[in-house]
Design a protein around this motif. Structure first.
Motif, mmCIF file in Angstrom:
data_model
loop_
_atom_site.group_PDB
_atom_site.id
_atom_site.type_symbol
_atom_site.label_atom_id
_atom_site.label_comp_id
_atom_site.label_asym_id
_atom_site.label_seq_id
_atom_site.Cartn_x
_atom_site.Cartn_y
_atom_site.Cartn_z
ATOM 1 N N MET A 90 0.107 3.296 8.505
ATOM 2 C CA MET A 90 1.378 2.639 8.748
ATOM 3 C C MET A 90 1.784 2.848 10.206
ATOM 4 S SD MET A 90 5.112 3.100 6.868
ATOM 5 C CE MET A 90 4.554 2.376 5.327
ATOM 6 N N PRO A 91 2.144 1.769 10.904
ATOM 7 C CA PRO A 91 2.598 1.918 12.291
ATOM 8 C C PRO A 91 3.863 2.775 12.362
ATOM 9 C CG PRO A 91 2.122 -0.383 11.774
ATOM 10 C CD PRO A 91 2.093 0.360 10.472
ATOM 11 N N LEU A 92 3.981 3.553 13.440
ATOM 12 C CA LEU A 92 5.151 4.385 13.660
ATOM 13 C C LEU A 92 5.986 3.833 14.801
ATOM 14 C CD1 LEU A 92 3.774 8.055 13.506
ATOM 15 C CD2 LEU A 92 4.897 6.763 11.686
ATOM 16 N N PRO A 95 3.375 11.434 -1.845
ATOM 17 C CA PRO A 95 2.907 10.306 -2.662
ATOM 18 C C PRO A 95 3.662 10.168 -3.984
ATOM 19 C CG PRO A 95 1.053 11.493 -1.740
ATOM 20 C CD PRO A 95 2.267 12.327 -1.455
ATOM 21 N N ALA A 96 4.201 11.279 -4.508
ATOM 22 C CA ALA A 96 4.943 11.217 -5.767
ATOM 23 C C ALA A 96 6.282 10.520 -5.604
ATOM 24 C CB ALA A 96 5.155 12.632 -6.318
ATOM 25 N N VAL A 97 6.784 10.434 -4.365
ATOM 26 C CA VAL A 97 8.036 9.713 -4.120
ATOM 27 C C VAL A 97 7.743 8.394 -3.404
ATOM 28 C CG1 VAL A 97 9.486 11.761 -4.157
ATOM 29 C CG2 VAL A 97 8.499 11.022 -1.984
ATOM 30 N N ARG A 98 6.546 7.856 -3.675
ATOM 31 C CA ARG A 98 6.138 6.522 -3.236
ATOM 32 C C ARG A 98 5.913 6.412 -1.730
ATOM 33 N NH1 ARG A 98 10.165 5.762 -7.144
ATOM 34 N NH2 ARG A 98 11.786 5.253 -5.635
ATOM 35 N N VAL A 99 5.447 7.498 -1.108
ATOM 36 C CA VAL A 99 5.090 7.476 0.312
ATOM 37 C C VAL A 99 3.605 7.796 0.419
ATOM 38 C CG1 VAL A 99 5.501 8.464 2.595
ATOM 39 C CG2 VAL A 99 7.401 8.232 0.988
ATOM 40 N N ASP A 100 2.777 6.778 0.676
ATOM 41 C CA ASP A 100 1.320 6.982 0.676
ATOM 42 C C ASP A 100 0.707 6.904 2.075
ATOM 43 O OD1 ASP A 100 1.520 4.296 1.202
ATOM 44 O OD2 ASP A 100 0.342 3.635 -0.521
ATOM 45 N N MET A 101 1.528 6.921 3.116
ATOM 46 C CA MET A 101 1.012 6.749 4.476
ATOM 47 C C MET A 101 0.182 7.929 4.962
ATOM 48 S SD MET A 101 4.635 7.218 6.523
ATOM 49 C CE MET A 101 3.967 7.397 8.166
ATOM 50 N N PHE A 102 0.241 9.070 4.254
ATOM 51 C CA PHE A 102 -0.526 10.245 4.670
ATOM 52 C C PHE A 102 -1.761 10.468 3.799
ATOM 53 C CE2 PHE A 102 3.872 11.072 6.002
ATOM 54 C CZ PHE A 102 3.676 11.291 7.350
ATOM 55 N N ILE A 103 -2.063 9.534 2.915
ATOM 56 C CA ILE A 103 -3.263 9.670 2.094
ATOM 57 C C ILE A 103 -4.468 9.201 2.907
ATOM 58 C CG2 ILE A 103 -4.462 8.907 0.009
ATOM 59 C CD1 ILE A 103 -1.772 8.592 -1.337
ATOM 60 N N GLN A 104 -5.405 10.096 3.132
ATOM 61 C CA GLN A 104 -6.600 9.780 3.915
ATOM 62 C C GLN A 104 -7.674 9.219 2.991
ATOM 63 O OE1 GLN A 104 -8.462 8.577 6.235
ATOM 64 N NE2 GLN A 104 -7.965 10.218 7.714
ATOM 65 N N ARG A 105 -7.999 7.948 3.154
ATOM 66 C CA ARG A 105 -9.022 7.319 2.311
ATOM 67 C C ARG A 105 -10.324 7.065 3.064
ATOM 68 N NH1 ARG A 105 -7.385 6.443 -2.559
ATOM 69 N NH2 ARG A 105 -5.163 6.264 -3.048
ATOM 70 N N VAL A 106 -10.355 7.340 4.350
ATOM 71 C CA VAL A 106 -11.616 7.257 5.088
ATOM 72 C C VAL A 106 -12.492 8.415 4.648
ATOM 73 C CG1 VAL A 106 -12.688 7.449 7.362
ATOM 74 C CG2 VAL A 106 -10.624 6.073 7.069
#
Length: 310
Positions: A125-127, A158-169
Motif C-alpha cells: 500500500m502506498p504511504l 490483520p485481525a482488524v482488517r489491515v493487511d498492508m504488512f503481510i509479506q506474501r513474497v
C-alpha cells in the motif's frame, strides 16, 4: 525445527456492530489496538487510551488508489485531530497504545520508524509518508522490548482488517543438493506443483502448494494489464503487484520477478490471466494432469477417517 506457537486474540466490538469501532488485545501483551471508522472518530478520541503515547495509522483512498499514513505522538488524540482537519482522504484510523500508558515518546518514534520501513519494504500500500524517519537512540533492552511489541502489532493488525504488512513474497527454492558416492542424498518428496497455460495469450505459470499457501513461482508469466471490463478486487491485486515490483513488464506480458503467495488458486489465476478466473479448474497438477479441483478432492477423500476403525 521450531514449532509455530498459536496465539490467543480477543476482539471486542464496542457497539456490537462488525463495521463499527473495535478493540484487539492478545494474552500476555500490554499492547492495545483500537480501530475506528472516521464516522466514529470523535467517540474514539474521547476514550482514555486515545490520549496515551503510541502510534496510529490512517487508511483510505486518494484518486481511486489506496493510501495510508503512519504517525506517532505522545497524545495520539491531539495528532489525529490535527490530521482530521488537514487530510480528507482517510476513512479509518488505527490507534496502538500500551496499558497504563507505558510507551514513551522514544518508544513511539521507534515503532513509527520501523512500521514505515516495513510498509515500504513490502510495498502493498502506498504511504503518504515521504520520508522514513531515523530510529531514535534506545538502550539495547528497550530495542528488544520494542521489537517484541512490534511483532505482536503485526499479528494483531490483520485481525482488524489491515493487511498492508503481510509479506506474501517468497524466497526462491533452495538449490538441490548433489548426491555423491561419499554423501548420498535422497531428494525429499516434492510438493504438489501446478501449471496454468493460457495459449491464447502465450502465458505459462507454475505454482506450488507449500505450507498451506498457493505460491506462484518466480519466472511465471502474466498478462501485462488487467484486461477484463469487470473491475474485480483481483484487478487491484494485479495493479498492487506491479506497483510492488512483484510483476515486472517484459515486452507484451509481465513476469513474476519474485515468488508470491496467493490466498487462493483463483486469485493466482486471475492475476495471471488478467481477468476473473476459476483457479480450481485452470491450474493443472504437473504430475497427475488433474485440475486443482480434482486433485484436492482426491486429497480430501484420502484424509477421511477409516470407517472400519471408527
Amino acid at each position: 525445527m521450531s514449532r509455530a506457537i498459536g496465539r490467543s486474540l480477543e476482539l471486542y466490538y464496542i457497539d456490537g456492530r462488525p463495521d463499527g469501532m473495535l478493540t484487539a488485545e492478545m494474552f500476555n501483551w500490554t499492547g492495545h489496538v483500537l480501530m475506528a471508522p472516521r464516522t466514529q472518530i470523535a467517540t474514539a478520541l474521547a476514550r482514555e487510551e486515545a490520549a496515551y503515547a503510541g502510534i496510529y495509522l490512517l487508511l483510505g483512498e486518494q484518486d481511486g488508489e489506496p493510501l495510508a499514513y503512519i504517525g506517532e505522538g505522545e497524545d495520539i488524540s491531539a495528532r489525529i485531530r490535527s490530521h482530521d482537519v488537514k487530510k480528507d482522504w482517510w476513512t479509518s484510523a488505527i490507534l496502538v497504545t500500551a496499558s497504563a500508558n507505558k510507551l514513551n515518546k522514544a518508544h513511539a518514534r521507534y515503532l513509527e520508524a520501523r512500521l514505515i520501513a516495513e510498509a515500504k519494504a513490502i510495498g502493498r500500500m502506498p504511504l503518504e509518508n515521504t520520508v522514513t524517519p531515523a530510529l531514535p537512540s534506545l538502550s539495547e533492552a528497550d530495542i528488544g522490548k520494542m521489537e517484541a511489541f512490534l511483532e505482536n502489532i503485526l499479528v494483531v493488525l490483520p485481525a482488524v482488517r489491515v493487511d498492508m504488512f503481510i509479506q506474501r513474497v517468497r524466497s526462491a527454492p533452495k538449490a538441490a543438493i548433489i548426491s555423491t558416492p561419499t554423501r548420498p542424498f535422497t531428494q525429499p518428496e516434492p510438493e504438489a506443483r501446478f501449471v496454468l497455460e493460457n495459449r491464447k495469450h502465450n502465458l505459462t505459470a507454475f505454482a506450488v502448494l507449500e505450507d498451506g499457501e498457493f505460491v506462484v513461482e518466480e519466472g511465471s508469466q502474466a498478462r501485462r494489464e488487467w484486461a477484463s471490463a469487470h473491475m474485480h478486487g483481483y484487478s487491484k491485486l494485479h495493479a498492487e503487484l506491479k506497483h510492488a515490483g512483484v510483476l515486472t513488464e517484459d515486452g507484451e506480458r509481465c513476469t513474476f520477478a519474485k515468488s508470491y503467495a496467493f490466498q487462493s488458486p483463483s486469485a493466482a489465476a486471475a492475476v495471471v490471466d488478467g481477468r476473473p478466473a476459476n483457479g480450481t479448474t485452470e491450474w493443472i497438477n504437473v504430475a497427475t494432469r488433474q485440475t486443482y479441483k480434482e486433485w484436492e478432492a482426491g486429497r480430501i477423500d484420502a484424509a477421511q477417517p477409516d470407517e472400519a476403525l471408527a
